[in-house]
Design a protein around this motif. Structure first.
Motif, PDB file in Angstrom:
ATOM      1  N   UNK A 198      -7.120 -38.090 -92.995  1.00  0.00           N
ATOM      2  CA  UNK A 198      -6.062 -37.638 -92.474  1.00  0.00           C
ATOM      3  C   UNK A 198      -6.678 -36.490 -91.289  1.00  0.00           C
ATOM      4  N   UNK A 199      -5.884 -36.301 -90.356  1.00  0.00           N
ATOM      5  CA  UNK A 199      -6.113 -35.392 -89.324  1.00  0.00           C
ATOM      6  C   UNK A 199      -4.853 -34.514 -89.107  1.00  0.00           C
ATOM      7  N   UNK A 200      -4.909 -32.970 -89.064  1.00  0.00           N
ATOM      8  CA  UNK A 200      -3.834 -32.245 -88.659  1.00  0.00           C
ATOM      9  C   UNK A 200      -4.065 -31.215 -87.955  1.00  0.00           C
ATOM     10  N   UNK A 201      -3.017 -30.924 -87.172  1.00  0.00           N
ATOM     11  CA  UNK A 201      -3.027 -29.432 -86.404  1.00  0.00           C
ATOM     12  C   UNK A 201      -1.904 -28.747 -86.778  1.00  0.00           C
ATOM     13  N   UNK A 202      -1.977 -27.432 -87.036  1.00  0.00           N
ATOM     14  CA  UNK A 202      -1.056 -26.392 -87.285  1.00  0.00           C
ATOM     15  C   UNK A 202      -0.343 -25.746 -86.116  1.00  0.00           C
ATOM     16  N   UNK A 203       0.510 -26.350 -85.587  1.00  0.00           N
ATOM     17  CA  UNK A 203       1.453 -25.854 -84.235  1.00  0.00           C
ATOM     18  C   UNK A 203       1.672 -24.154 -84.432  1.00  0.00           C
ATOM     19  N   UNK A 204       2.003 -23.757 -85.445  1.00  0.00           N
ATOM     20  CA  UNK A 204       2.216 -22.361 -85.749  1.00  0.00           C
ATOM     21  C   UNK A 204       1.127 -21.608 -85.389  1.00  0.00           C
ATOM     22  N   UNK A 205      -0.294 -22.103 -86.042  1.00  0.00           N
ATOM     23  CA  UNK A 205      -1.385 -21.352 -85.778  1.00  0.00           C
ATOM     24  C   UNK A 205      -1.767 -21.459 -84.251  1.00  0.00           C
ATOM     25  N   UNK A 206      -1.503 -22.432 -83.690  1.00  0.00           N
ATOM     26  CA  UNK A 206      -1.943 -22.870 -82.231  1.00  0.00           C
ATOM     27  C   UNK A 206      -1.232 -21.670 -81.422  1.00  0.00           C
ATOM     28  N   UNK A 207       0.116 -21.633 -81.767  1.00  0.00           N
ATOM     29  CA  UNK A 207       0.959 -20.426 -80.933  1.00  0.00           C
ATOM     30  C   UNK A 207       0.341 -19.089 -81.218  1.00  0.00           C
ATOM     31  N   UNK A 208       0.188 -18.713 -82.501  1.00  0.00           N
ATOM     32  CA  UNK A 208      -0.058 -17.528 -82.560  1.00  0.00           C
ATOM     33  C   UNK A 208      -1.640 -17.117 -82.187  1.00  0.00           C
ATOM     34  N   UNK A 209      -2.571 -18.063 -82.488  1.00  0.00           N
ATOM     35  CA  UNK A 209      -3.853 -17.917 -81.603  1.00  0.00           C
ATOM     36  C   UNK A 209      -3.525 -17.622 -80.310  1.00  0.00           C
ATOM     37  N   UNK A 210      -2.853 -18.532 -79.465  1.00  0.00           N
ATOM     38  CA  UNK A 210      -2.433 -18.089 -78.016  1.00  0.00           C
ATOM     39  C   UNK A 210      -2.027 -16.767 -77.914  1.00  0.00           C
TER      40      UNK A 210
END
Length: 168
Positions: A141-153
């Motif tokens: 499996x591969x996943x991306x945490x959208x919340x973390x992407x936004x907070x990093x931005x």
């Protein structure tokens, strides 16, 4: 105790609320993560092999708790460390028996399960640390945490604004 500084001296006015949210979110996420782990350990019969994982969890969740007040006290340093904290939460994976997923706070995970036929994954999660070594060899499996992407931005955008301000 968190020192109360004038964030508007360091942070663009339109982002003061978001930066405060980030600080308290990281504190709450770390505390929630440690509380969930403490509850889990209290309800597990055999704890002998889990000590290393507990130490890793406390360090990672503790880092999140450390970053929160730092954002309010020393915004430049706090935002840099918060960016690192969020970057560690962006990707999750499971391949060849090894897996890692770290979320401090809330996570909205989008990903793919490539184990058999590819399928799309969409999960909501709270603070968690999942480390797998030499288990479930067939799982991919591969996943991306959208919340973390936004907070990093958010961290990087605010850091850019801090750097562009003339020195006082």
């Amino acid at each position: 105790m968190i020192r109360n500084i004038q964030l508007t001296k360091y942070v663009d006015k339109q982002y003061v609320g978001a930066v405060k949210f980030l600080a308290y979110y990281q504190i709450a996420g770390g505390v929630l993560g440690i509380a969930l782990w403490a509850w889990m350990v209290a309800h597990v019969q055999n704890v002998s092999g889990i000590y290393l994982l507990i130490v890793a969890m406390v360090l990672w969740e503790g880092f999140s708790i450390y970053c929160g007040p730092l954002v309010l006290q020393q915004p430049a340093r706090g935002l840099r460390l918060s960016a690192i904290n969020q970057a560690m939460q962006i990707f999750s994976f499971a391949v060849n028996g090894y897996a890692l997923k770290y979320v401090a706070g809330a996570g909205f995970m989008l990903g793919m399960d490539l184990t058999a036929a590819p399928k799309f994954l969409c999960n909501l999660t709270l603070s968690s640390l999942e480390i797998t070594i030499n288990r479930e060899h067939d799982l991919v499996t591969l996943g991306i945490n959208v919340v973390a992407v936004y907070l990093l931005f958010l961290c990087n955008k605010q850091l850019g604004l801090l750097r562009s301000q003339p020195a006082a």
